[in-house]
Design an enzyme around this catalytic site. Structure first.
Site, short mmCIF file in Angstrom:
data_model
loop_
_atom_site.label_atom_id
_atom_site.label_comp_id
_atom_site.label_asym_id
_atom_site.label_seq_id
_atom_site.Cartn_x
_atom_site.Cartn_y
_atom_site.Cartn_z
N CYS A 1 -16.28 -9.21 6.40
CA CYS A 1 -15.66 -7.92 6.13
C CYS A 1 -14.39 -8.11 5.30
CB CYS A 1 -15.36 -7.23 7.46
SG CYS A 1 -14.58 -5.64 7.24
N CYS B 1 0.74 0.46 10.25
CA CYS B 1 0.24 -0.60 9.37
C CYS B 1 1.34 -1.44 8.72
CB CYS B 1 -0.64 0.00 8.28
SG CYS B 1 -1.40 -1.29 7.26
N CYS C 1 0.61 5.03 6.75
CA CYS C 1 0.03 4.85 8.09
C CYS C 1 1.06 4.14 8.99
CB CYS C 1 -1.26 4.04 8.02
SG CYS C 1 -2.39 4.64 6.73
N CYS D 1 -19.39 -6.27 4.40
CA CYS D 1 -18.67 -5.04 4.76
C CYS D 1 -17.39 -5.02 3.95
CB CYS D 1 -18.36 -5.04 6.26
SG CYS D 1 -17.36 -3.63 6.77
N ARG E 1 -17.32 -2.01 18.59
CA ARG E 1 -16.58 -3.27 18.38
C ARG E 1 -15.24 -3.27 19.11
NH1 ARG E 1 -16.35 -3.71 13.06
NH2 ARG E 1 -18.44 -4.58 13.13
N CYS F 1 0.82 -1.21 0.00
CA CYS F 1 0.00 0.00 0.00
C CYS F 1 0.86 1.26 0.00
CB CYS F 1 -0.94 -0.01 1.21
SG CYS F 1 -2.04 1.41 1.24
N CYS G 1 -19.18 2.15 9.13
CA CYS G 1 -18.37 1.53 10.18
C CYS G 1 -17.14 2.41 10.32
CB CYS G 1 -17.99 0.10 9.78
SG CYS G 1 -16.83 -0.67 10.93
N1 SAM Z 1 -6.56 0.46 3.23
C1 SAM Z 1 -7.83 0.70 3.78
C2 SAM Z 1 -7.87 1.85 4.76
O1 SAM Z 1 -6.85 2.16 5.38
O2 SAM Z 1 -8.94 2.45 4.90
C3 SAM Z 1 -8.45 -0.53 4.42
C4 SAM Z 1 -7.62 -1.48 5.23
S1 SAM Z 1 -6.87 -0.80 6.71
C5 SAM Z 1 -5.77 -2.07 7.18
C6 SAM Z 1 -8.21 -0.80 7.88
C7 SAM Z 1 -7.95 -0.28 9.28
O3 SAM Z 1 -7.20 -1.24 10.02
C8 SAM Z 1 -7.13 0.98 9.44
O4 SAM Z 1 -7.88 2.15 9.25
C9 SAM Z 1 -6.69 0.90 10.88
O5 SAM Z 1 -7.59 1.59 11.71
C10 SAM Z 1 -6.70 -0.61 11.18
N2 SAM Z 1 -5.34 -1.12 11.45
C11 SAM Z 1 -4.35 -1.32 10.54
N3 SAM Z 1 -3.23 -1.76 11.14
C12 SAM Z 1 -3.50 -1.85 12.47
C13 SAM Z 1 -2.73 -2.24 13.60
N4 SAM Z 1 -1.45 -2.60 13.50
N5 SAM Z 1 -3.34 -2.23 14.81
C14 SAM Z 1 -4.64 -1.85 14.92
N6 SAM Z 1 -5.40 -1.47 13.88
C15 SAM Z 1 -4.84 -1.46 12.66
C1 DTB Z 2 -10.89 -2.17 11.86
O1 DTB Z 2 -11.24 -1.16 12.48
N1 DTB Z 2 -9.97 -3.04 12.25
C2 DTB Z 2 -9.78 -4.09 11.30
C3 DTB Z 2 -10.84 -3.75 10.22
N2 DTB Z 2 -11.38 -2.52 10.68
C4 DTB Z 2 -10.48 -3.72 8.80
C5 DTB Z 2 -8.38 -4.25 10.84
C6 DTB Z 2 -7.40 -4.53 11.94
C7 DTB Z 2 -6.06 -4.78 11.32
C8 DTB Z 2 -5.03 -5.18 12.32
C9 DTB Z 2 -3.70 -5.38 11.69
C10 DTB Z 2 -3.63 -6.50 10.68
O2 DTB Z 2 -4.12 -7.62 10.95
O3 DTB Z 2 -3.02 -6.29 9.62
FE1 SF4 Z 3 -2.72 1.24 3.40
FE2 SF4 Z 3 -2.54 0.12 5.79
FE3 SF4 Z 3 -2.97 2.75 5.60
FE4 SF4 Z 3 -4.93 0.99 4.88
S1 SF4 Z 3 -4.09 1.29 6.92
S2 SF4 Z 3 -4.25 2.82 3.79
S3 SF4 Z 3 -3.67 -0.69 4.07
S4 SF4 Z 3 -1.12 1.64 4.92
#
Ligand code: SAM
Ligand code: DTB
Ligand code: SF4
Length: 324
Positions: A98, A61, A58, A129, A261, A54, A189
């Protein structure tokens, strides 16, 4: 009758956070009981349908190209493979499926492919979702037309702390996507992550933004940061469990009719912390051994916790059953 407020002031929310723990939990649980059946928990299962690579930065992530997490970039999964996972999720007791994609925003071709997948998942009798990044208005309408029930897009934290976590898109970009989702008629959500090094004022700011939206999100995921090796937030000081429980309680009080949640981070939480979160008003979880790329509790572990606490999965009424 519960009145829904959209004019919460920051100092009122901070005052809730600072209440004596017993008073806060009593108030949150009372709100919970007057709006929901207290022992019912909604269950969603997550699947990463497009993993890694990606372009966003973030800091939390593992799927960002900026992270050195070892997560490899993959293509969008084939429809048949997604449907097989959705069927398994249904058989394990999930009511909602989801689907997450590591996109900054989907291309129109991606929307067509995902729309086709959504139709297939819905036909299995599951709620759908998706979380695919930023959407414009026409993309949101196409997903709605395909039958998408919920769109997940998190604001992550307060507007003030946001810049410390993400620089490649703004807070306003996120609010614009959420408005597009709402205007297309989908359920929203939207939540955030705590334990990223933010302060209590930022946790209050996150919840204030959510509660003061024109309509409260139907689903509010509160994630505890999963610290992944190779991400910028690896090594942040862990959040005290009581501060996490307080965040759930305040979310319940100020968004009384939303599903709150207890999201990422349960793998690092003991049963007692989770039980207090359910008491404080959490009534939804992610279920299944994987979140997107990281571990979630095993199904058997969650089943045993539900038995110990007398919790029941929320049953949804399928549209064809409702019509019968
Ligand atoms: N790329 C899309 C976005 O960012 O909207 C969808 C997937 S993204 C992984 C969805 C959500 O997962 C993020 O907005 C974040 O709140 C959560 N998330 C990602 N990595 C995480 C982590 N290490 N711990 C907790 N929540 C995480
Ligand atoms: C949300 O609020 N948490 C979920 C879902 N929406 C998409 C994602 C959590 C991701 C945690 C890190 C991972 O497993 O990569
Ligand atoms: Fe990309 Fe992860 Fe950010 Fe979603 S949370 S936009 S997957 S870097």
């Amino acid at each position: 009758m519960t009145t829904l407020r959209h004019d919460w002031q920051k100092d009122e929310i901070i005052a809730l956070f600072n209440m004596p723990f017993n008073d806060l939990l009593f108030r949150a649980h009372s709100v919970h009981r007057s709006n929901f059946s207290p022992n019912e928990v909604q269950i969603s299962t997550l699947l990463s349908i497009k993993t890694g690579g990606c372009a966003e930065d973030c800091a939390y992530c593992p799927q960002s190209v900026n992270a050195d997490s070892g997560v490899k970039a993959e293509k969008l999964m084939k429809k048949e493979a997604v449907l097989a996972e959705a069927q398994k999720a249904k058989e394990s007791g999930a009511s909602r499926f989801c689907m997450g994609a590591a996109w900054r925003s989907p291309k129109d071709r991606d929307i067509e492919n995902v729309a086709d997948i959504i139709k297939g998942v819905k036909a299995l009798g599951l709620e759908t979702c998706a979380t695919l990044g930023m959407l414009d208005s026409s993309q949101a309408h196409k997903l709605k037309d395909a039958g998408l029930d919920y769109y997940n897009h998190n604001i992550d934290t307060s507007e003030e702390f946001y810049g410390e976590i993400i620089t490649t898109r703004t807070y306003q970009d996120r609010l614009d996507t959420l408005a597009n989702v709402r205007n297309a008629g989908m359920n929203v959500c939207c939540g955030g992550i705590v334990g990223m090094g933010e302060g209590l004022t930022d946790r209050a700011g996150l919840l204030q933004t959510l509660a003061n939206m024109p309509k409260h999100p139907e689903s509010v995921p509160i994630n505890l940061l999963v610290q992944v090796k190779g991400t910028k937030l690896e090594g942040r000081e862990a959040l005290d469990a009581f501060d996490f429980i307080r965040t759930i309680a305040v979310a319940r009080i100020i968004m009384p009719k939303s599903f709150v949640r207890l999201s990422a981070g349960r793998e690092e939480m003991n049963e007692q912390t989770q039980a207090l979160c359910f008491f404080a008003g959490a009534n939804s979880i992610f279920y299944g051994e994987k979140l997107l790329t990281t571990a979630n509790p095993q199904i058997d572990t969650d089943r045993s916790l539900f038995v110990k606490l007398g919790l029941e999965p929320l049953q949804i009424e399928c549209e064809h059953e409702a019509a019968a």
